[in-house]
Enzyme design. Structure first.
Site, short mmCIF file in Angstrom:
data_model
loop_
_atom_site.label_atom_id
_atom_site.label_comp_id
_atom_site.label_asym_id
_atom_site.label_seq_id
_atom_site.Cartn_x
_atom_site.Cartn_y
_atom_site.Cartn_z
N LYS A 29 -3.67 -12.29 -20.87
CA LYS A 29 -4.49 -12.51 -19.68
C LYS A 29 -5.86 -11.88 -19.80
CE LYS A 29 -2.41 -11.04 -16.09
NZ LYS A 29 -2.93 -9.69 -16.18
N THR A 49 -7.34 -11.01 -22.58
CA THR A 49 -8.01 -11.73 -23.67
C THR A 49 -8.63 -13.02 -23.15
OG1 THR A 49 -6.42 -10.80 -25.23
CG2 THR A 49 -7.68 -12.71 -25.97
N ARG A 90 -10.04 -4.19 -14.89
CA ARG A 90 -9.55 -2.85 -14.59
C ARG A 90 -9.68 -1.95 -15.82
NH1 ARG A 90 -3.58 -3.80 -13.15
NH2 ARG A 90 -3.90 -5.40 -14.73
N LYS A 94 2.99 -0.88 -23.73
CA LYS A 94 2.14 -2.05 -23.54
C LYS A 94 0.91 -2.03 -24.43
CE LYS A 94 -0.10 -4.68 -19.82
NZ LYS A 94 -1.50 -4.61 -20.26
N ALA A 113 -0.22 -3.55 -10.97
CA ALA A 113 0.11 -4.66 -10.08
C ALA A 113 1.58 -4.70 -9.72
CB ALA A 113 -0.30 -5.98 -10.70
N PHE A 142 -0.41 -8.56 -14.26
CA PHE A 142 0.89 -9.21 -14.43
C PHE A 142 0.83 -10.67 -13.99
CE2 PHE A 142 2.31 -4.64 -14.19
CZ PHE A 142 2.64 -4.56 -15.53
N PHE A 193 -1.17 -19.26 -30.03
CA PHE A 193 -0.74 -18.35 -31.09
C PHE A 193 -0.63 -19.15 -32.39
CE2 PHE A 193 -0.05 -15.60 -27.67
CZ PHE A 193 0.41 -14.35 -28.08
N TRP A 227 -8.91 -16.14 -29.03
CA TRP A 227 -8.45 -14.98 -29.79
C TRP A 227 -8.97 -15.06 -31.22
CZ3 TRP A 227 -5.80 -13.76 -34.19
CH2 TRP A 227 -5.34 -12.43 -34.30
#
Length: 558
Positions: free
Chosen positions: A71, A73, A94, A105, A273, A301, A381, A410
Site C-alpha cells: 500500500k 509502495t 504516516r 512488519k 489502524a 491496513f 510481483f 516497484w
C-alpha cells in the site's frame, strides 16, 4: 536483485530546499534536519489558509496477509506517476513506528523504486516526533500519580485511573504491571500497564488537531481517571496540557522529505489502524492540499479498518472530501485469501485467486458506500502470471464494474504507475455519481454506530456486547459523548475478529471487550476480540537482523 535499502542508497537525493521550492515553500520557512529532511514552519502553514485545496486521493487495500500488498509502495508510486504526467503532486504518509520496524512488519517507507527517502532516517527516530509524543504522554502519567501522592485534592480514585504509560516498542511484558512499589515515598501501588506509543490518545490528538491552540485544547479534554464519586478527571484538571503542548510544539510541524524521483512527501504522525485511527496528521494533509494540485495519502491496513476510519473519523472531523480511492491488491494476497499457503504462492492457481477475489470485491463495494469512486491497483510481483493478472482485471470489470490496472512501480518507478495516475485523474476530475458521505450520522446512538460498521463493512451478523458494555455506552451518551464517531480496534487480517478467517466471511459475531473514551481525539475506541494495544515481538524479530556493517552502514532494515 537489489534490496530496498540498496535501491534507496543508489539515488542521490535532492537538497530539501529544492523539494520545498517545488511546493512554493521558501527557505526561511523550512527547519532543516540535515540536508534532506525539514519541518515546515507553523507560520508558513497559517499563511496558506485561504488557498484552495487540491484533489485528495486515498490509497487503501484488501485485508493484509503475510504475502504482502504494498500500500505504501503504491502511494509513493502513484505520487510519482502523477508527477510524471505533469501534475503538481505531493504525498502524505504516516511515520513508521519502531515497534513493527524491529518486530515483524519492517519499515514503512515504500519499496523498490517507489520509496520515500532517506529511508533509514524515516524508519529510525526520524525527527524525534514519536519521542516527543511519548514524553508528553508520560509527563501526564507522572503528573497524575504525583497529584495523588501530594494530597489528591481532585479526589481521584486510584482504582479508576485510565491513563496507561506508553513506549514506542513492542514489549508484551509491560502490558499489565503493578506500579509504585517500594514503600511510602514511591506513591500508592496500583495496577498499571503500557500501550505502544502509536496507540496513545496523544498520538490521535496530535494527528487530528488543526493548530497549536486546538492541540492544547484537545489535550486538556482527555479523560485520564475518575473521582471516587465517578466524575471525570481530565488532563486540564491536572494542569498538564500547557506543558504537554510545549513538548509537542516542534514535533507538530509537518516533516518534508522526497521520493526517489523527487516528488515532495509529508511524513507526519503515525497512529496504528488496527488499534487507532490509522491516518497521518490532518496538519500535514491540509498543508499538502494547499500546496499541491494532487495529494495522495494512505490509511493503514485494509479498507475495513483504515479507509473506514479515514472517512468516518478523519474526513468527518477535518472537513475533508476525498475525490477518489485506489484499492491495492496483489495476486499473492488474493490467493492466500483463497486458501493457498504462503509456500505455494509461486504456483499459478486461478481457482484460488477467484475464490480470494471475494475479499477485494467487498472492499470495492464498501468504499462505494461512502460515495467515493475507486480504481483497483494490482501491485505486480515477479511471480505473477499473465493469466492471474488478467483474471483480476476481468473479474473487476465483469463483477464490479470497476477498472483494475496492473502496476509495476516497484520495479519501474513512475513509468509503472503512469496508467494508474491517468485513471485517478480521470476519476478525480470527472463527474461524481454521488458526493462523499460518512457511513453513519453523528447523532446515531453509540451501539448502533458499532452495529452499522459491523454489518455494513464487516458483514457481521451481530455485535456481542454484555450488560457492562451496553451500560458504558449509555453512560457515555448521558455524559455528552453520544455524537462521537467509533474507532474499532480489531484484527487487521480479517473482516471478522478472528485473524484466521480469510476471504469475505458473513454472519460472524463481533465481540466487544472494552470501550475507551478518547475525548481529546474526539472518538470512542471499541476494542474487539483479542486485539492488543501493546503488541509483542515475534519468535524471530527483525531486530535480530538489523546491524551496522563494517562500513558503518545499516544492514537488515527493510
Amino acid at each position: 536483485m537489489k534490496s530496498d535499502i540498496e535501491i534507496a542508497r543508489s539515488v542521490t537525493p535532492k537538497p530539501i530546499v529544492e523539494i520545498g521550492a517545488k511546493l512554493g515553500i521558501p527557505y526561511e520557512s523550512l527547519h532543516p534536519y540535515g540536508h534532506h529532511i525539514a519541518k515546515v514552519s507553523n507560520e508558513f502553514i497559517a499563511a496558506q489558509s485561504e488557498r484552495p485545496d487540491g484533489k485528495l486521493i486515498l490509497v487503501t487495500a484488501i485485508n493484509p496477509t503475510p504475502a504482502g500488498e504494498g500500500k505504501t509502495t503504491t502511494t509513493v508510486g502513484l505520487g510519482d506517476g502523477l508527477t510524471r504526467i505533469g501534475k503538481k503532486a505531493a504525498i502524505a504518509l504516516r511515520e513508521p513506528s519502531l515497534g513493527p520496524c524491529f518486530g515483524v512488519k519492517g519499515g514503512a517507507a515504500g519499496g523498490g523504486w517507489a520509496q520515500v527517502i532517506p529511508m533509514e532516517a524515516i524508519n529510525l527516530h526520524f525527527t524525534g516526533d514519536f519521542h516527543a509524543i511519548t514524553s508528553a504522554h508520560n509527563l501526564l502519567a507522572a503528573m497524575l500519580d504525583n497529584h495523588i501522592y501530594w494530597g489528591n485534592t481532585l479526589d481521584i480514585d486510584p482504582r479508576r485511573v485510565a491513563w496507561r504509560r506508553v513506549m514506542d516498542m513492542n514489549d508484551r511484558a509491560l502490558r499489565s504491571i503493578v506500579s509504585s512499589l517500594g514503600g511510602v515515598s514511591n506513591g500508592f501501588p496500583r495496577e498499571d500497564g503500557f500501550d505502544i506509543t502509536v496507540a496513545s490518545e496523544v498520538m490521535a490528538v496530535f494527528c487530528l488537531a488543526t493548530d497549536l491552540a486546538d492541540l492544547e485544547a484537545r489535550l486538556a479534554r482527555m479523560v485520564v481517571a475518575e473521582t471516587r464519586g465517578k466524575g471525570s478527571v481530565t488532563a486540564g484538571d491536572l494542569k498538564a496540557s500547557p506543558s504537554m503542548t510545549v513538548l509537542l510544539k516542534d514535533a507538530f510541524q509537518p516533516n518534508l522529505v522526497q521520493t526517489l524521483e523527487g516528488t515532495p512527501a509529508f511524513v507526519h504522525g503515525g497512529p496504528f489502524a488496527n488499534i487507532a485511527h490509522g491516518c497521518n496528521s490532518v496538519r500535514a494533509t491540509r498543508t499538502a492540499l494547499k500546496l499541491a494540485d494532487y495529494v495522495v495519502t494512505e490509511a493503514g491496513f485494509g479498507a475495513d479498518l483504515g479507509a473506514e476510519k479515514f472517512f468516518d473519523i478523519k474526513c468527518r472531523k477535518a472537513g475533508l472530501a476525498p475525490d477518489a480511492a485506489v484499492i491495492v491488491a496483489t495476486v499473492r494476497a488474493l490467493k492466500m485469501h483463497g486458501g493457498v499457503k504462503k509456500e505455494d504462492l509461486g504456483k499459478e492457481n486461478l481457482a484460488a485467486l477467484e475464490a480470494g477475489f471475494a475479499n477485494l470485491a467487498r472492499h470495492v463495494e464498501n468504499v462505494g458506500k461512502f460515495g467515493v469512486p475507486a480504481v483497483v491497483g494490482i501491485n505486480k510481483f515477479v511471480s505473477d502470471t499473465d493469466a492471474e493478472l488478467q483474471l483480476i482485471v476481468d473479474l473487476c470489470r465483469d463483477k464490479l464494474g470497476a477498472k483494475a490496472i496492473v502496476c509495476t512501480h516497484w520495479g519501474e518507478g513512475s513509468k509503472g504507475s503512469e496508467e494508474l495516475a491517468r485513471a485517478v485523474v480521470e476519476i478525480a476530475e470527472g463527474p461524481k455519481a454521488t458526493g462523499f458521505k460518512p457511513l453513519y450520522p453523528s447523532e446515531m446512538p453509540l451501539l448502533a454506530k458499532v452495529e452499522t460498521i459491523a454489518k455494513e463493512i464487516y458483514r457481521a451478523g451481530s455485535v456481542v456486547a454484555d450488560s457492562k458494555i451496553k451500560k458504558r455506552f449509555k453512560d457515555l451518551e448521558a455524559a455528552g459523548y453520544g455524537d462521537l464517531p467509533i474507532c474499532v480496534a480489531k484484527t487487521q487480517s480479517s473482516f471478522s475478529a478472528d485473524p484466521e478467517i480469510k476471504g469475505a466471511p458473513t454472519g460472524h459475531a463481533i465481540p466487544i471487550r472494552e470501550v475507551r473514551l478518547s475525548a481529546g481525539a474526539g472518538f470512542l475506541v471499541v476494542i474487539c476480540g483479542d486485539i492488543m494495544t501493546m503488541p509483542g515481538l515475534p519468535k524471530i524479530p527483525s531486530a535480530e537482523h538489523i546491524r551496522l556493517g563494517a562500513d558503518g552502514q545499516i544492514e537488515g532494515l527493510s
